[in-house]
Design a protein around this motif. Structure first.
Motif, PDB file in Angstrom:
ATOM      1  N   GLU A  50       0.838  -1.207   0.000  1.00 38.51           N
ATOM      2  CA  GLU A  50       0.000   0.000   0.000  1.00 38.51           C
ATOM      3  C   GLU A  50       0.874   1.259   0.000  1.00 38.51           C
ATOM      4  OE1 GLU A  50      -3.443   0.696   0.052  1.00 38.51           O
ATOM      5  OE2 GLU A  50      -3.557  -1.357  -0.660  1.00 38.51           O
ATOM      6  N   ASP A  51       1.947   1.246   0.775  1.00 39.58           N
ATOM      7  CA  ASP A  51       2.870   2.380   0.797  1.00 39.58           C
ATOM      8  C   ASP A  51       3.503   2.590  -0.574  1.00 39.58           C
ATOM      9  OD1 ASP A  51       2.312   2.731   3.473  1.00 39.58           O
ATOM     10  OD2 ASP A  51       4.148   1.764   4.185  1.00 39.58           O
ATOM     11  N   GLU A  52       3.853   1.499  -1.228  1.00 44.53           N
ATOM     12  CA  GLU A  52       4.437   1.589  -2.571  1.00 44.53           C
ATOM     13  C   GLU A  52       3.422   2.151  -3.559  1.00 44.53           C
ATOM     14  OE1 GLU A  52       7.385   1.203  -5.539  1.00 44.53           O
ATOM     15  OE2 GLU A  52       7.490   1.234  -3.356  1.00 44.53           O
ATOM     16  N   VAL A  53       2.168   1.719  -3.463  1.00 43.80           N
ATOM     17  CA  VAL A  53       1.118   2.241  -4.344  1.00 43.80           C
ATOM     18  C   VAL A  53       0.946   3.743  -4.107  1.00 43.80           C
ATOM     19  CG1 VAL A  53      -1.386   2.219  -4.767  1.00 43.80           C
ATOM     20  CG2 VAL A  53      -0.120   0.063  -4.628  1.00 43.80           C
ATOM     21  N   ASP A  54       0.930   4.173  -2.857  1.00 44.05           N
ATOM     22  CA  ASP A  54       0.804   5.604  -2.546  1.00 44.05           C
ATOM     23  C   ASP A  54       1.982   6.394  -3.109  1.00 44.05           C
ATOM     24  OD1 ASP A  54      -1.574   5.150  -1.231  1.00 44.05           O
ATOM     25  OD2 ASP A  54      -0.668   5.134   0.772  1.00 44.05           O
ATOM     26  N   ARG A  55       3.182   5.825  -2.983  1.00 47.96           N
ATOM     27  CA  ARG A  55       4.371   6.506  -3.493  1.00 47.96           C
ATOM     28  C   ARG A  55       4.289   6.656  -5.011  1.00 47.96           C
ATOM     29  NH1 ARG A  55       8.708   5.707  -6.109  1.00 47.96           N
ATOM     30  NH2 ARG A  55       8.405   3.467  -6.335  1.00 47.96           N
ATOM     31  N   VAL A  56       3.871   5.598  -5.701  1.00 47.49           N
ATOM     32  CA  VAL A  56       3.767   5.652  -7.161  1.00 47.49           C
ATOM     33  C   VAL A  56       2.672   6.637  -7.578  1.00 47.49           C
ATOM     34  CG1 VAL A  56       3.140   4.295  -9.199  1.00 47.49           C
ATOM     35  CG2 VAL A  56       4.736   3.364  -7.520  1.00 47.49           C
ATOM     36  N   ARG A  57       1.557   6.655  -6.857  1.00 43.75           N
ATOM     37  CA  ARG A  57       0.493   7.623  -7.176  1.00 43.75           C
ATOM     38  C   ARG A  57       0.985   9.058  -7.016  1.00 43.75           C
ATOM     39  NH1 ARG A  57      -4.537   4.716  -4.141  1.00 43.75           N
ATOM     40  NH2 ARG A  57      -5.054   3.272  -5.821  1.00 43.75           N
ATOM     41  N   ASP A  58       1.719   9.316  -5.933  1.00 37.19           N
ATOM     42  CA  ASP A  58       2.262  10.660  -5.720  1.00 37.19           C
ATOM     43  C   ASP A  58       3.229  11.038  -6.833  1.00 37.19           C
ATOM     44  OD1 ASP A  58       0.803  10.963  -3.405  1.00 37.19           O
ATOM     45  OD2 ASP A  58       2.471  10.447  -2.055  1.00 37.19           O
ATOM     46  N   GLU A  59       4.076  10.091  -7.210  1.00 35.79           N
ATOM     47  CA  GLU A  59       5.028  10.354  -8.289  1.00 35.79           C
ATOM     48  C   GLU A  59       4.292  10.608  -9.599  1.00 35.79           C
ATOM     49  OE1 GLU A  59       8.652   8.037 -10.596  1.00 35.79           O
ATOM     50  OE2 GLU A  59       8.066   7.382  -8.587  1.00 35.79           O
ATOM     51  N   ASN A  60       3.247   9.834  -9.869  1.00 34.39           N
ATOM     52  CA  ASN A  60       2.445  10.011 -11.072  1.00 34.39           C
ATOM     53  C   ASN A  60       1.776  11.383 -11.078  1.00 34.39           C
ATOM     54  OD1 ASN A  60       1.240   9.285 -13.499  1.00 34.39           O
ATOM     55  ND2 ASN A  60      -0.538   8.385 -12.479  1.00 34.39           N
ATOM     56  N   ARG A  61       1.237  11.776  -9.942  1.00 36.02           N
ATOM     57  CA  ARG A  61       0.578  13.080  -9.828  1.00 36.02           C
ATOM     58  C   ARG A  61       1.581  14.204 -10.094  1.00 36.02           C
ATOM     59  NH1 ARG A  61      -1.023  12.577  -4.886  1.00 36.02           N
ATOM     60  NH2 ARG A  61      -2.777  11.285  -5.488  1.00 36.02           N
ATOM     61  N   LYS A  62       2.789  14.091  -9.531  1.00 33.28           N
ATOM     62  CA  LYS A  62       3.814  15.117  -9.749  1.00 33.28           C
ATOM     63  C   LYS A  62       4.210  15.190 -11.217  1.00 33.28           C
ATOM     64  CE  LYS A  62       5.819  14.813  -5.133  1.00 33.28           C
ATOM     65  NZ  LYS A  62       6.961  14.342  -4.326  1.00 33.28           N
ATOM     66  N   LEU A  63       4.354  14.022 -11.852  1.00 28.81           N
ATOM     67  CA  LEU A  63       4.722  14.015 -13.271  1.00 28.81           C
ATOM     68  C   LEU A  63       3.615  14.620 -14.136  1.00 28.81           C
ATOM     69  CD1 LEU A  63       6.441  10.530 -13.527  1.00 28.81           C
ATOM     70  CD2 LEU A  63       7.539  12.769 -13.669  1.00 28.81           C
ATOM     71  N   LYS A  64       2.361  14.341 -13.811  1.00 29.39           N
ATOM     72  CA  LYS A  64       1.248  14.937 -14.559  1.00 29.39           C
ATOM     73  C   LYS A  64       1.248  16.451 -14.402  1.00 29.39           C
ATOM     74  CE  LYS A  64      -2.041  11.105 -14.673  1.00 29.39           C
ATOM     75  NZ  LYS A  64      -3.355  10.627 -14.198  1.00 29.39           N
TER      76      LYS A  64
END
Length: 82
Positions: A50-64
């Motif tokens: 779950e922590d990894e999913v949150d980290r990837v979502r945050d990274e995706n949001r920043k890239l967008k």
């Protein structure tokens, strides 16, 4: 058979039965501990995922956000060049 011999046989049987019960109880305790350990391990791996999913979502949001800013800059530059 004398009463002393009979008492010895009964005592031996009771002792064997108690040993059997203790062994079964220890096996049950070990099984419970293993289930708890497995459950804790599964929970920890799930939380890590779950922590990894949150980290990837945050990274995706920043890239967008970064892409949106770059697209806006590109539009502004193309308007200036017109």
């Amino acid at each position: 058979m004398t009463s002393g011999a009979f008492a010895s046989i009964v005592a031996a049987l009771v002792g064997a039965y108690q040993t059997h019960l203790n062994h079964k109880e220890k096996e049950a305790d070990n099984a419970d501990e293993k289930k708890k350990r497995d459950t804790d391990d599964f929970f920890n791996r799930w939380m890590s995922a779950e922590d990894e999913v949150d980290r990837v979502r945050d990274e995706n949001r920043k890239l967008k956000d970064k892409i949106a800013k770059l697209e806006l800059k590109l539009k502004e530059k193309s308007k200036k060049n017109e």
